[in-house]
Design a protein around this motif. Structure first.
Motif, PDB file in Angstrom:
ATOM      1  N   LEU A  18       0.836  -1.193   0.000  1.00 56.51           N
ATOM      2  CA  LEU A  18       0.000   0.000   0.000  1.00 56.51           C
ATOM      3  C   LEU A  18       0.878   1.253   0.000  1.00 56.51           C
ATOM      4  CD1 LEU A  18      -2.831  -0.627   2.638  1.00 56.51           C
ATOM      5  CD2 LEU A  18      -3.043  -0.699   0.149  1.00 56.51           C
ATOM      6  N   ALA A  19       0.333   2.319  -0.547  1.00 60.94           N
ATOM      7  CA  ALA A  19       0.938   3.642  -0.419  1.00 60.94           C
ATOM      8  C   ALA A  19      -0.196   4.637  -0.244  1.00 60.94           C
ATOM      9  CB  ALA A  19       1.778   3.987  -1.644  1.00 60.94           C
ATOM     10  N   PHE A  20       0.096   5.740   0.431  1.00 56.41           N
ATOM     11  CA  PHE A  20      -0.906   6.786   0.635  1.00 56.41           C
ATOM     12  C   PHE A  20      -0.320   8.108   0.147  1.00 56.41           C
ATOM     13  CE2 PHE A  20      -2.090   3.450   3.523  1.00 56.41           C
ATOM     14  CZ  PHE A  20      -3.474   3.437   3.468  1.00 56.41           C
ATOM     15  N   ARG A  21      -1.104   8.835  -0.621  1.00 56.19           N
ATOM     16  CA  ARG A  21      -0.655  10.104  -1.166  1.00 56.19           C
ATOM     17  C   ARG A  21      -1.773  11.147  -1.062  1.00 56.19           C
ATOM     18  NH1 ARG A  21       3.272   7.411  -1.040  1.00 56.19           N
ATOM     19  NH2 ARG A  21       4.898   7.130  -2.637  1.00 56.19           N
ATOM     20  N   ARG A  22      -1.377  12.403  -0.874  1.00 56.29           N
ATOM     21  CA  ARG A  22      -2.329  13.513  -0.947  1.00 56.29           C
ATOM     22  C   ARG A  22      -2.233  14.122  -2.342  1.00 56.29           C
ATOM     23  NH1 ARG A  22      -5.134  15.391   3.350  1.00 56.29           N
ATOM     24  NH2 ARG A  22      -4.459  14.830   5.468  1.00 56.29           N
ATOM     25  N   TRP A  23      -3.280  13.953  -3.115  1.00 57.33           N
ATOM     26  CA  TRP A  23      -3.349  14.476  -4.479  1.00 57.33           C
ATOM     27  C   TRP A  23      -4.663  15.225  -4.657  1.00 57.33           C
ATOM     28  CZ3 TRP A  23      -2.224   8.967  -6.723  1.00 57.33           C
ATOM     29  CH2 TRP A  23      -0.839   8.724  -6.688  1.00 57.33           C
ATOM     30  N   GLU A  24      -4.646  16.197  -5.539  1.00 54.41           N
ATOM     31  CA  GLU A  24      -5.900  16.869  -5.882  1.00 54.41           C
ATOM     32  C   GLU A  24      -6.800  15.934  -6.675  1.00 54.41           C
ATOM     33  OE1 GLU A  24      -5.016  20.466  -7.892  1.00 54.41           O
ATOM     34  OE2 GLU A  24      -4.272  21.494  -6.096  1.00 54.41           O
ATOM     35  N   ARG A  25      -6.176  15.065  -7.472  1.00 57.02           N
ATOM     36  CA  ARG A  25      -6.906  14.042  -8.230  1.00 57.02           C
ATOM     37  C   ARG A  25      -5.960  12.857  -8.438  1.00 57.02           C
ATOM     38  NH1 ARG A  25      -5.714  18.205 -11.400  1.00 57.02           N
ATOM     39  NH2 ARG A  25      -7.776  19.115 -11.095  1.00 57.02           N
ATOM     40  N   PRO A  26      -6.470  11.669  -8.719  1.00 53.67           N
ATOM     41  CA  PRO A  26      -5.589  10.506  -8.892  1.00 53.67           C
ATOM     42  C   PRO A  26      -4.562  10.724 -10.006  1.00 53.67           C
ATOM     43  CG  PRO A  26      -7.879   9.809  -8.702  1.00 53.67           C
ATOM     44  CD  PRO A  26      -7.904  11.307  -8.808  1.00 53.67           C
ATOM     45  N   ARG A  27      -3.335  10.341  -9.751  1.00 56.90           N
ATOM     46  CA  ARG A  27      -2.274  10.492 -10.741  1.00 56.90           C
ATOM     47  C   ARG A  27      -1.884   9.165 -11.382  1.00 56.90           C
ATOM     48  NH1 ARG A  27       1.872  14.645  -7.598  1.00 56.90           N
ATOM     49  NH2 ARG A  27       0.318  16.279  -7.138  1.00 56.90           N
ATOM     50  N   VAL A  28      -2.455   8.080 -10.913  1.00 57.37           N
ATOM     51  CA  VAL A  28      -2.207   6.761 -11.493  1.00 57.37           C
ATOM     52  C   VAL A  28      -3.536   6.023 -11.618  1.00 57.37           C
ATOM     53  CG1 VAL A  28       0.169   6.508 -10.658  1.00 57.37           C
ATOM     54  CG2 VAL A  28      -1.740   5.815  -9.187  1.00 57.37           C
ATOM     55  N   LYS A  29      -3.550   4.991 -12.456  1.00 58.59           N
ATOM     56  CA  LYS A  29      -4.763   4.209 -12.664  1.00 58.59           C
ATOM     57  C   LYS A  29      -4.489   2.741 -12.343  1.00 58.59           C
ATOM     58  CE  LYS A  29      -6.464   7.119 -16.476  1.00 58.59           C
ATOM     59  NZ  LYS A  29      -6.855   7.127 -17.907  1.00 58.59           N
ATOM     60  N   PRO A  30      -5.515   2.022 -11.847  1.00 59.13           N
ATOM     61  CA  PRO A  30      -5.342   0.589 -11.626  1.00 59.13           C
ATOM     62  C   PRO A  30      -4.937  -0.113 -12.921  1.00 59.13           C
ATOM     63  CG  PRO A  30      -7.353   1.356 -10.565  1.00 59.13           C
ATOM     64  CD  PRO A  30      -6.843   2.504 -11.396  1.00 59.13           C
ATOM     65  N   GLY A  31      -4.012  -1.035 -12.799  1.00 58.18           N
ATOM     66  CA  GLY A  31      -3.508  -1.754 -13.967  1.00 58.18           C
ATOM     67  C   GLY A  31      -2.236  -1.171 -14.540  1.00 58.18           C
ATOM     68  N   THR A  32      -1.911   0.077 -14.149  1.00 58.27           N
ATOM     69  CA  THR A  32      -0.670   0.696 -14.627  1.00 58.27           C
ATOM     70  C   THR A  32       0.531  -0.054 -14.072  1.00 58.27           C
ATOM     71  OG1 THR A  32      -1.691   2.874 -14.720  1.00 58.27           O
ATOM     72  CG2 THR A  32       0.714   2.804 -14.638  1.00 58.27           C
ATOM     73  N   ARG A  33       1.522  -0.281 -14.919  1.00 61.37           N
ATOM     74  CA  ARG A  33       2.775  -0.910 -14.473  1.00 61.37           C
ATOM     75  C   ARG A  33       3.897   0.108 -14.609  1.00 61.37           C
ATOM     76  NH1 ARG A  33       3.260  -7.314 -16.002  1.00 61.37           N
ATOM     77  NH2 ARG A  33       1.510  -7.992 -14.689  1.00 61.37           N
ATOM     78  N   MET A  34       4.511   0.433 -13.489  1.00 58.96           N
ATOM     79  CA  MET A  34       5.578   1.429 -13.467  1.00 58.96           C
ATOM     80  C   MET A  34       6.937   0.735 -13.496  1.00 58.96           C
ATOM     81  SD  MET A  34       4.073   4.012 -10.548  1.00 58.96           S
ATOM     82  CE  MET A  34       4.216   2.736  -9.282  1.00 58.96           C
ATOM     83  N   ARG A  35       7.833   1.269 -14.303  1.00 54.58           N
ATOM     84  CA  ARG A  35       9.202   0.751 -14.338  1.00 54.58           C
ATOM     85  C   ARG A  35      10.003   1.426 -13.248  1.00 54.58           C
ATOM     86  NH1 ARG A  35       9.452   1.236 -20.851  1.00 54.58           N
ATOM     87  NH2 ARG A  35       8.833  -0.888 -21.356  1.00 54.58           N
ATOM     88  N   THR A  36      10.610   0.646 -12.392  1.00 59.03           N
ATOM     89  CA  THR A  36      11.365   1.178 -11.265  1.00 59.03           C
ATOM     90  C   THR A  36      12.737   0.508 -11.211  1.00 59.03           C
ATOM     91  OG1 THR A  36      10.765  -0.480  -9.588  1.00 59.03           O
ATOM     92  CG2 THR A  36       9.149   1.269 -10.035  1.00 59.03           C
ATOM     93  N   ALA A  37      13.540   0.919 -10.231  1.00 57.49           N
ATOM     94  CA  ALA A  37      14.880   0.357 -10.084  1.00 57.49           C
ATOM     95  C   ALA A  37      14.854  -1.116  -9.710  1.00 57.49           C
ATOM     96  CB  ALA A  37      15.659   1.149  -9.031  1.00 57.49           C
ATOM     97  N   VAL A  83      -6.802  12.333   0.516  1.00 55.33           N
ATOM     98  CA  VAL A  83      -5.861  11.218   0.620  1.00 55.33           C
ATOM     99  C   VAL A  83      -6.325  10.072  -0.285  1.00 55.33           C
ATOM    100  CG1 VAL A  83      -4.932   9.428   2.142  1.00 55.33           C
ATOM    101  CG2 VAL A  83      -5.141  11.789   2.950  1.00 55.33           C
ATOM    102  N   TYR A  84      -5.380   9.501  -1.013  1.00 55.38           N
ATOM    103  CA  TYR A  84      -5.662   8.343  -1.859  1.00 55.38           C
ATOM    104  C   TYR A  84      -4.872   7.135  -1.360  1.00 55.38           C
ATOM    105  CZ  TYR A  84      -8.124  11.302  -5.160  1.00 55.38           C
ATOM    106  OH  TYR A  84      -9.030  12.142  -5.743  1.00 55.38           O
ATOM    107  N   ARG A  85      -5.576   6.016  -1.323  1.00 56.38           N
ATOM    108  CA  ARG A  85      -4.991   4.734  -0.909  1.00 56.38           C
ATOM    109  C   ARG A  85      -4.672   3.953  -2.183  1.00 56.38           C
ATOM    110  NH1 ARG A  85      -7.092  -0.549   0.324  1.00 56.38           N
ATOM    111  NH2 ARG A  85      -6.310  -1.415   2.294  1.00 56.38           N
ATOM    112  N   ILE A  86      -3.385   3.658  -2.411  1.00 58.47           N
ATOM    113  CA  ILE A  86      -2.942   3.019  -3.656  1.00 58.47           C
ATOM    114  C   ILE A  86      -2.456   1.603  -3.355  1.00 58.47           C
ATOM    115  CG2 ILE A  86      -1.374   3.178  -5.628  1.00 58.47           C
ATOM    116  CD1 ILE A  86      -1.620   6.277  -3.662  1.00 58.47           C
ATOM    117  N   GLY A  87      -3.084   0.628  -3.984  1.00 56.20           N
ATOM    118  CA  GLY A  87      -2.629  -0.750  -3.860  1.00 56.20           C
ATOM    119  C   GLY A  87      -1.469  -1.022  -4.804  1.00 56.20           C
ATOM    120  N   LEU A  88      -0.489  -1.776  -4.322  1.00 56.59           N
ATOM    121  CA  LEU A  88       0.730  -2.022  -5.090  1.00 56.59           C
ATOM    122  C   LEU A  88       1.107  -3.501  -5.064  1.00 56.59           C
ATOM    123  CD1 LEU A  88       2.823   0.838  -3.414  1.00 56.59           C
ATOM    124  CD2 LEU A  88       1.777   0.978  -5.679  1.00 56.59           C
ATOM    125  N   LYS A  89       1.773  -3.943  -6.112  1.00 53.03           N
ATOM    126  CA  LYS A  89       2.373  -5.283  -6.076  1.00 53.03           C
ATOM    127  C   LYS A  89       3.550  -5.334  -7.046  1.00 53.03           C
ATOM    128  CE  LYS A  89      -0.249  -7.804  -9.638  1.00 53.03           C
ATOM    129  NZ  LYS A  89      -1.109  -8.973  -9.899  1.00 53.03           N
TER     130      LYS A  89
END
Length: 279
Positions: A18-37, A83-89
């Motif tokens: 999980l991650a929590f962020r304060r955003w004016e509107r969602p900046r990511v969508k379910p199903g998005t795959r982010m490339r990270t380190a 506050v937005y609650r973001i599920g991650l895997k």
């Protein structure tokens, strides 16, 4: 969506989902795959939630020390935003890793070269693709601002161009700077470019260091440590004593050693043989 190295490592290990962020509107969508380190991180859900509904379990799943720490972190900046609650895997390795090692045949090399030509023609500042590849080959593990200055470019636009090359598996990002991939080297060799890196000695055999952050990488490299096998010749205390090596880097090194079937050298001060006999 920005995430710290320690968070990414915990997501890969399954300790954070999980991650929590304060955003004016969602900046990511379910199903998005982010490339990270650490590879691909998938967004599994995005929900707006009232702060009062957060629980201690939410805090644990987000990697926070406590519910109070989670709430304080959210209130530190932009407290007026929802506050937005973001599920991650963790969704597996970045496919560009395999692509970088895949040396193209002649036909594919011609296709890549044509793509590079199109980038050069579309650039308002003139051709840049081969010059950038050759510079990275000449100066691997060099800070982006230094490379950008050599190219006569500002750092943000230089980084943007390198990302385009990285998408095709021609370069690889390091904790400090970049290096040319086998795929990128094959393209330059096919076109007959004189490369400084061609005559560079092959790196020592072994397992490269994982991503640790620039400070830890600099500290280990300054000691001549560039492979996991060399890390295993040191004790955890010796590595931790290096300026720039913090808890995150030590934890990541320990995990990489364990995965490779290696371990830190036992510290003589704590080994059983060093314990005074009581008999």
């Amino acid at each position: 969506m920005q995430m710290r190295p320690a968070e990414l490592a915990a997501i890969r290990a399954g300790d954070i989902d999980l991650a929590f962020r304060r955003w004016e509107r969602p900046r990511v969508k379910p199903g998005t795959r982010m490339r990270t380190a650490v590879g691909l991180v998938e967004i599994t859900s995005v929900d707006r939630v009232p702060v009062r509904t957060l629980t201690a379990a939410d805090a644990r799943r987000a990697g926070a020390a406590s519910l109070t720490a989670l709430r304080q972190g959210l209130d530190r900046l932009h407290a007026d935003r929802p506050v937005y609650r973001i599920g991650l895997k963790y969704a597996g390795a970045d496919p560009r890793q395999a692509l970088r090692e895949a040396v193209p045949d002649a036909a594919e090399t011609e296709t890549i070269a044509a793509w590079l030509d199109r980038l050069d023609r579309a650039s308002p500042t003139g051709p840049w693709t081969r010059a950038t590849l050759l510079l990275i080959d000449e100066l691997p593990a060099t800070r982006a601002p230094e490379l950008a200055e050599r190219m006569g470019r500002d750092t943000p636009s230089f980084k943007q161009n390198v990302r385009k090359l990285k998408e095709r598996g021609l370069t690889e990002s390091l904790d400090i700077g970049y290096r040319l991939s086998p795929r990128g080297a094959a393209v330059l060799d096919h076109e007959g470019h004189p490369r400084a890196g061609r005559d560079r000695p092959e790196p020592e055999p072994g397992i490269p260091l994982p991503h640790l952050g620039a400070a830890a990488t600099r500290a280990l490299t300054a000691r001549g440590v560039t492979r996991l096998e060399q890390v295993a010749e040191l004790s955890a205390a010796e590595v931790q004593a290096l300026h720039g090596v913090g808890p995150y880097a030590l934890r990541h090194l320990r995990a990489a050693l364990d995965e490779a079937g290696l371990a830190f050298r036992a510290d003589p001060a704590t080994s059983p043989s060093a314990t005074p006999s009581t008999t």
